[in-house]
Every structure is written in structure tokens, then in C-alpha cells.
Design a protein around this motif. Structure first.
Motif, short mmCIF file in Angstrom:
data_model
loop_
_atom_site.label_atom_id
_atom_site.label_comp_id
_atom_site.label_asym_id
_atom_site.label_seq_id
_atom_site.Cartn_x
_atom_site.Cartn_y
_atom_site.Cartn_z
N TYR A 235 0.82 -1.21 0.00
CA TYR A 235 0.00 0.00 0.00
C TYR A 235 0.86 1.26 0.00
CZ TYR A 235 -3.44 3.31 2.03
OH TYR A 235 -4.27 4.38 2.30
N GLU A 236 0.59 2.14 -0.95
CA GLU A 236 1.23 3.45 -1.08
C GLU A 236 2.75 3.38 -1.28
OE1 GLU A 236 -0.15 5.80 2.26
OE2 GLU A 236 -1.89 6.48 1.11
N ASN A 237 3.22 2.30 -1.90
CA ASN A 237 4.63 2.22 -2.26
C ASN A 237 4.79 2.10 -3.77
OD1 ASN A 237 7.39 2.20 -1.53
ND2 ASN A 237 7.48 -0.03 -1.68
N ASP A 238 3.86 2.70 -4.50
CA ASP A 238 3.85 2.59 -5.95
C ASP A 238 5.09 3.21 -6.61
OD1 ASP A 238 0.50 2.25 -6.52
OD2 ASP A 238 1.15 3.11 -4.64
N ASN A 239 5.67 4.19 -5.96
CA ASN A 239 6.81 4.89 -6.55
C ASN A 239 8.14 4.33 -6.07
OD1 ASN A 239 4.78 6.46 -7.55
ND2 ASN A 239 5.52 8.39 -6.74
N ASN A 240 8.22 3.02 -5.93
CA ASN A 240 9.45 2.44 -5.38
C ASN A 240 10.56 2.37 -6.43
OD1 ASN A 240 9.61 -0.47 -6.57
ND2 ASN A 240 7.50 -0.35 -5.81
N GLU A 241 11.75 2.13 -5.99
CA GLU A 241 12.95 2.27 -6.82
C GLU A 241 13.02 1.27 -7.96
OE1 GLU A 241 16.47 -0.24 -4.76
OE2 GLU A 241 15.72 1.39 -3.51
N VAL B 140 -10.62 6.38 2.80
CA VAL B 140 -9.50 6.12 1.89
C VAL B 140 -10.03 5.76 0.50
CG1 VAL B 140 -7.45 4.72 1.44
CG2 VAL B 140 -8.09 5.29 3.81
N GLN B 141 -9.52 6.45 -0.50
CA GLN B 141 -9.79 6.12 -1.90
C GLN B 141 -8.43 5.97 -2.59
OE1 GLN B 141 -13.17 5.99 -3.47
NE2 GLN B 141 -13.50 5.67 -1.28
N TYR B 142 -8.02 4.71 -2.76
CA TYR B 142 -6.66 4.43 -3.26
C TYR B 142 -6.73 3.43 -4.40
CZ TYR B 142 -2.10 2.03 -3.31
OH TYR B 142 -0.92 1.44 -3.67
N THR B 143 -6.07 3.77 -5.49
CA THR B 143 -5.93 2.85 -6.62
C THR B 143 -4.45 2.60 -6.86
OG1 THR B 143 -7.98 3.57 -7.67
CG2 THR B 143 -6.37 2.48 -9.07
N HIS B 144 -4.05 1.35 -6.83
CA HIS B 144 -2.66 0.99 -7.02
C HIS B 144 -2.24 1.26 -8.46
CE1 HIS B 144 1.08 -1.24 -6.70
NE2 HIS B 144 0.80 -1.60 -5.46
N ASP B 145 -1.05 1.83 -8.65
CA ASP B 145 -0.52 2.00 -10.00
C ASP B 145 -0.35 0.64 -10.67
OD1 ASP B 145 -0.38 4.68 -9.48
OD2 ASP B 145 1.80 4.80 -9.41
N LEU B 146 -0.44 0.62 -12.00
CA LEU B 146 -0.16 -0.58 -12.78
C LEU B 146 1.24 -0.46 -13.37
CD1 LEU B 146 -3.54 -0.98 -14.73
CD2 LEU B 146 -2.83 -2.14 -12.62
N TYR B 147 2.06 -1.49 -13.15
CA TYR B 147 3.46 -1.45 -13.57
C TYR B 147 3.58 -1.98 -15.00
CZ TYR B 147 4.23 -1.15 -8.49
OH TYR B 147 4.21 -0.78 -7.16
N LEU B 148 4.09 -1.15 -15.89
CA LEU B 148 4.35 -1.55 -17.26
C LEU B 148 5.78 -2.03 -17.46
CD1 LEU B 148 2.47 1.26 -19.23
CD2 LEU B 148 1.61 -0.96 -18.46
N ALA B 149 6.69 -1.57 -16.64
CA ALA B 149 8.09 -2.00 -16.72
C ALA B 149 8.69 -1.88 -15.32
CB ALA B 149 8.88 -1.14 -17.70
#
Length: 533
Positions: free
Chosen positions: A252-258, A400-409
Motif C-alpha cells: 500500500y502506497e509504495n507505488d513509486n518504489n525504486e 481512503v480512496q486508493y488505486t494501485h498504480d499498474l506497472y508496465l516496466a
């Protein structure tokens, strides 16, 4: 390459741009003309943002077109399109195929609009980079098109008036266009971008490596494609290791990880906010309580092959599947210490032997039902008692209104692209090294040799649910071979003497059909893919 006009689904650029308005900052332009507004840096940046935002429309629906009909999931609910689940009834009228086709071309038109204004807007420091981003995005869209549909119509110019007839260009030319555009972008794009989510050089290297890898399997592929793919994948890796725990990639809320190179942005920390997708819905189990914070259905059910694919020590199982079920469902995300655990799903002998200690570790586990792995996990009639695929779980509560990012790469896949490319280029030692980097992070045993089947197993363990499996099996020619023994829907058809892949005139349904609506609107003879003629 000659310039062609856009596919029949092209509509006026202004209408397409309006469709992305929710993703952009609203602004009253008054009497400002498009030429004046897009001639400014602010206006031009809004066009680039629209190009990014349009990718959401492609991936927004329940991901049946990306995930159904493989060896990892089978249909457990009638809402899964039967043609995508088991191929026999796949026809040119399939709605999800039409949605994919239509939205890919609409997104291409938005990119063409922005590229058309590139030499009309005012000069600003980031302009050359933005042009490279747009060329990469457009090339990526064509990569999706050519993999799914084969020969397709291409356009590199803005379409501003209705066109009634189009030609399909050979897949070999489409691949060359993709490669040329991505290579040009790589020479311009910076290694890093100040805003997370923008395309950078490593993103383009990752995706171009995948393009070369995919073309290498085609009859028109070049002998050097695999080695080129390997070099590009290593360049995208850039010496970066897999430093995060696997589970941390999706928490949760770690979509922008390295390790995320490129994603479709939804989270609050992303640069392109707003909107939602439906990628958490189809994996089940059935969760539709008013307080659960999610809406799930047993639609795409994991196969026995998938549930039993992981070694005992492989942490990717628990990082992929939720081995508990709390009340409410989102309690495991928002309040794990105070959410009762309804079910626990042990899968290894060690976990089974330790259930008493596991239960004693928290008062929230006092009444937990222990449901260990056995055939009921992969029984399609089992609606509620099996581990949920957790990777892209959203949260929908009052607070809370949260949508997880979708990873393309992401970096884990970059290593796997490198491994497959090195294997096919004849460098097995490098293939093993890249695979072992991925397995070491997961806690799995290291290997001394690999073949293509093992690499595809590794891609399944690492990337399950991320939308790549159908493309992986189609790329490597394994789609029919794997599904006829691992997917119970398809296996039952073969066992009854029916080959669901067999289409018209002895052709196989390996490509998607060109949507019937596109063919019907074309004033000329727009050819259908052979299996659907």
C-alpha cells in the motif's frame, strides 16, 4: 517508411483530447485557440500529459484480454468472455478485443496531435525530451498492436478529417518502425526524470529490449535480435540490484518504489493522479461486503499449475497471494493489528506444522479457519476459500480512496528479459546469472542451468497477474502447448476432441481478430486475420 492514415477508429483530435480532460488540470481557455494554447509551454505540456493519461483507457477494464486464456488462470464465472477464456468462440465481435483495438488507436492519435504541434509550440528546455517521450509512447502502443493483431494500419501524421479506407502494413514493417522510434528516443531521453512516471532512457531501453526479443522469434526476425535485446536489457538494469523485498514492490502506497521503471499513474504520490482501474476485481475470492473496501469476484481462478509453482522458500507466493483473509478485507492493509483473521492459507509443510504457534501470535487469530493447500484451492466452484491475488488491491472506504498504480516496466522483469535474450543468443551462463539474481531476491534456490520452459516458469512466478502472460506465451510459441494441459477449460475441450484454437481454413487463433465494427466501417476490403475469415 511511407506515411499512412489512421485506423477507422480515429476521431477528431479535439474529441479525443476531451476524453482525457479528467486527467488534466481543468482550465477555462475562453476564446484562446488551440494554436495559441498549444503554442505555449503550458499548453503543450497538457498535450503530453494527455498522451500519458490516454494509456489508462487501454488498461482500465477488468484485464481479461491480458490475463484470460493462459496457463495461470481459468474462467470461473460467466462474465469472463468465453472467447478469451478458451478461444473456441473468439470472434471479431468480442467487446474486450474491440476496446483494446479502439483505445490503442485513439491513444496513438493523441500522440500524433502532440507531435504535430511540436514544431509549432514555443521553444522551452524540456521540449526535445517531451518529443522523445511521445515517440516512445506511440511506439509502445504499436508494439501492443502488432503483438495482438499482427499486420496493422500505421500512422505517423495527425488525422484531422474522416478517412474511409485503410491498409494493413506487414508486421515486419511495424516492428521496424517501433525499433526506429525507440532508438531515436533513447538518444534523447535522460537517464532519470524529475517527475516519477515520465519515460526515461532506462524505460525505453527496457521496452526496446522486449521489442527485439519478441521480433527474434518471428520468421522475419534478425539473427542479432536476441543479442541486441540482451545488451539493451543490461543497459536498462544499469548495475542496479533487486534490493527490495518482493512484497514491498506492491504494498500500500509504495507505488513509486525504486524498482518501478514505468507505470500507469493512479496513486496520490504520482504525477498523473485520478481515475481507477479494475485489476484487483477478477482474482477473487468473492468479497462484496459493504465494509470490505474492495469488490472482488471469483472470475479468473488460479490454476493448479500456478498455485503449485513456487518452492517452499520462495517469498513471491506470499508477495503475490494474500495468505490470510481479514475482516474487513482491507483490514490487512489499513489496520492489520486489529482486524480479525477469518482464514489462514498455509502452503508448506513448515507452515502447516507451525499453525498452533501462528494462531497464538495474535488474539486476532483465535477463531481463524486454517485452510491448507489442496485441490479445493483450484476448484472453480470454490467462491470464498482460497488465497486472493493481492498485487493491485485497491482501497475504497469512506476515509481512503486508493488505486494501485499498474506497472508496465519494472526491474525484476528487466532481468528476466535479459535472461531470455541471453539464452536465445546462446549465452547460457549470462542467462543463468540474470535468473539467479531474481531467484536470490525471492529466497528460491539458485540454479546452474536454464531452458526456455524454466524461464517462462520464472516469469510466471515473478510477474503473475501483471498482464504479460498471454503475450509471453504468444511470443514464444507456447500458448497452445501450455494451455492444453494446464488450463482446465481448454484441456477439457481438447480431451473431448475439440481444438479450440483451430479457426477458419485450418488457421490457428494465435492473433486476436480485427474487430467486426472496424471492418464494417471500412469502405474497401480491409482484411481479417486468417483464423477468423
Amino acid at each position: 517508411m511511407k506515411n499512412l492514415k489512421l485506423k477507422i477508429y480515429t476521431v477528431f483530435a479535439a474529441l479525443l483530447f476531451a476524453g482525457c480532460a479528467d486527467f488534466l488540470e481543468e482550465e477555462n481557455l475562453g476564446n484562446t485557440t488551440a494554436e495559441n494554447y498549444y503554442g505555449t509551454q503550458k499548453g503543450y505540456e497538457s498535450l503530453v500529459n494527455a498522451a500519458y493519461a490516454s494509456i489508462r483507457d487501454i488498461y482500465e477494464p477488468t484485464p481479461y484480454v491480458f490475463c484470460a486464456g493462459t496457463d495461470l488462470f481459468f474462467s470461473a464465472h460467466q462474465e469472463v468472455p468465453l472467447g478469451l477464456a478458451s478461444y473456441q468462440t473468439l470472434t471479431p465481435s468480442n467487446g474486450q478485443v474491440e476496446h483494446l483495438f479502439k483505445n490503442l488507436y485513439e491513444s496513438i492519435q493523441i500522440n500524433n496531435l502532440a507531435l504535430d504541434y511540436a514544431d509549432k509550440t514555443e521553444d522551452f528546455p524540456e521540449l526535445e525530451t517531451r518529443i522523445a517521450e511521445l515517440k516512445f509512447i506511440r511506439a509502445y502502443l504499436y508494439f501492443l498492436l502488432v503483438q495482438n493483431f499482427g499486420d496493422v494500419s500505421m500512422v505517423v501524421d495527425l488525422v484531422s478529417e474522416p478517412i474511409t479506407h485503410f491498409e494493413r502494413e506487414p508486421a515486419s514493417e511495424v516492428y521496424q518502425f517501433i525499433i526506429d522510434e525507440m532508438e531515436e528516443a533513447i538518444t534523447v531521453l535522460p537517464t532519470t526524470q524529475p517527475e516519477f512516471g515520465r519515460v526515461n532512457k532506462r524505460v525505453a531501453q527496457h521496452m526496446l529490449a522486449k521489442v527485439y526479443l519478441t521480433r527474434g522469434y518471428e520468421s522475419f526476425g534478425l539473427q542479432t535480435d536476441f543479442s541486441t535485446a540482451a545488451q539493451l536489457a543490461d543497459a536498462a538494469i544499469g548495475g542496479q540490484g533487486l534490493n527490495l523485498d518482493f512484497e514491498d514492490l506492491f504494498v500500500y502506497e509504495n507505488d513509486n518504489n525504486e524498482e518501478v521503471l514505468w507505470s500507469i499513474q493512479y496513486s496520490d504520490g504520482s504525477t498523473k493522479q485520478g481515475g481507477a482501474h479494475n485489476w484487483d476485481y477478477p482474482w477473487g475470492p468473492l468479497i462484496q461486503g459493504s465494509n470490505d473496501g474492495v469488490n472482488k469476484k471469483n472470475a479468473l481462478h488460479p490454476t493448479e499449475y500456478l498455485f503449485t509453482l513456487f518452492e517452499d522458500n520462495d517469498t513471491r507466493f506470499e508477495g503475490t497471494f494474500l495468505n490470510i483473509l481479514t475482516s474487513p478485507y482491507v483490514g490487512y492493509i489499513l489496520d492489520p493489528e486489529n482486524s480479525p483473521v477469518n482464514y489462514y492459507y498455509p502452503r508448506t509443510a513448515a507452515q502447516l506444522a507451525d499453525t498452533a504457534n501462528w494462531r497464538a501470535a495474535s488474539p486476532m487469530r483465535a477463531n481463524t479457519i486454517i485452510s491448507p493447500i489442496d485441490p479445493h484451492w483450484w476448484d472453480g466452484l470454490n467462491q470464498e476459500d482460497y488465497p486472493s491475488l493481492r498485487k493491485f488491491d485497491r482501497v475504497r472506504t469512506v476515509e481512503v480512496q486508493y488505486t494501485h498504480d499498474l506497472y508496465l516496466a519494472r526491474l525484476g522483469e528487466t532481468y528476466l528479459i535479459a535472461a531470455e535474450a541471453y539464452l536465445q543468443a546462446g549465452n547460457s551462463s549470462n542467462a543463468v546469472a540474470r535468473i539467479n539474481t531474481v531467484r536470490q531476491r525471492a529466497g528460491a534456490s539458485l540454479v546452474s542451468s536454464v531452458d526456455l520452459d524454466f524461464i517462462l516458469e520464472e516469469r510466471a512466478r515473478e510477474l503473475v497477474g501483471e498482464g504479460f502472460r498471454w503475450l509471453d506465451l504468444k511470443r514464444t510459441g507456447k500458448l497452445m502447448e501450455y494451455t492444453k494441459v494446464r488450463n482446465p477449460d481448454i484441456k477439457s475441450l481438447f480431451n473431448s476432441g475439440i481444438d479450440p484454437f483451430l479457426g477458419a481454413n485450418g488457421n490457428y487463433k494465435i492473433l486476436r481478430p480485427i474487430p467486426l465494427s472496424a471492418i464494417a466501417l471500412d469502405s474497401g476490403d480491409y482484411p481479417q486475420n486468417p483464423a477468423y475469415q
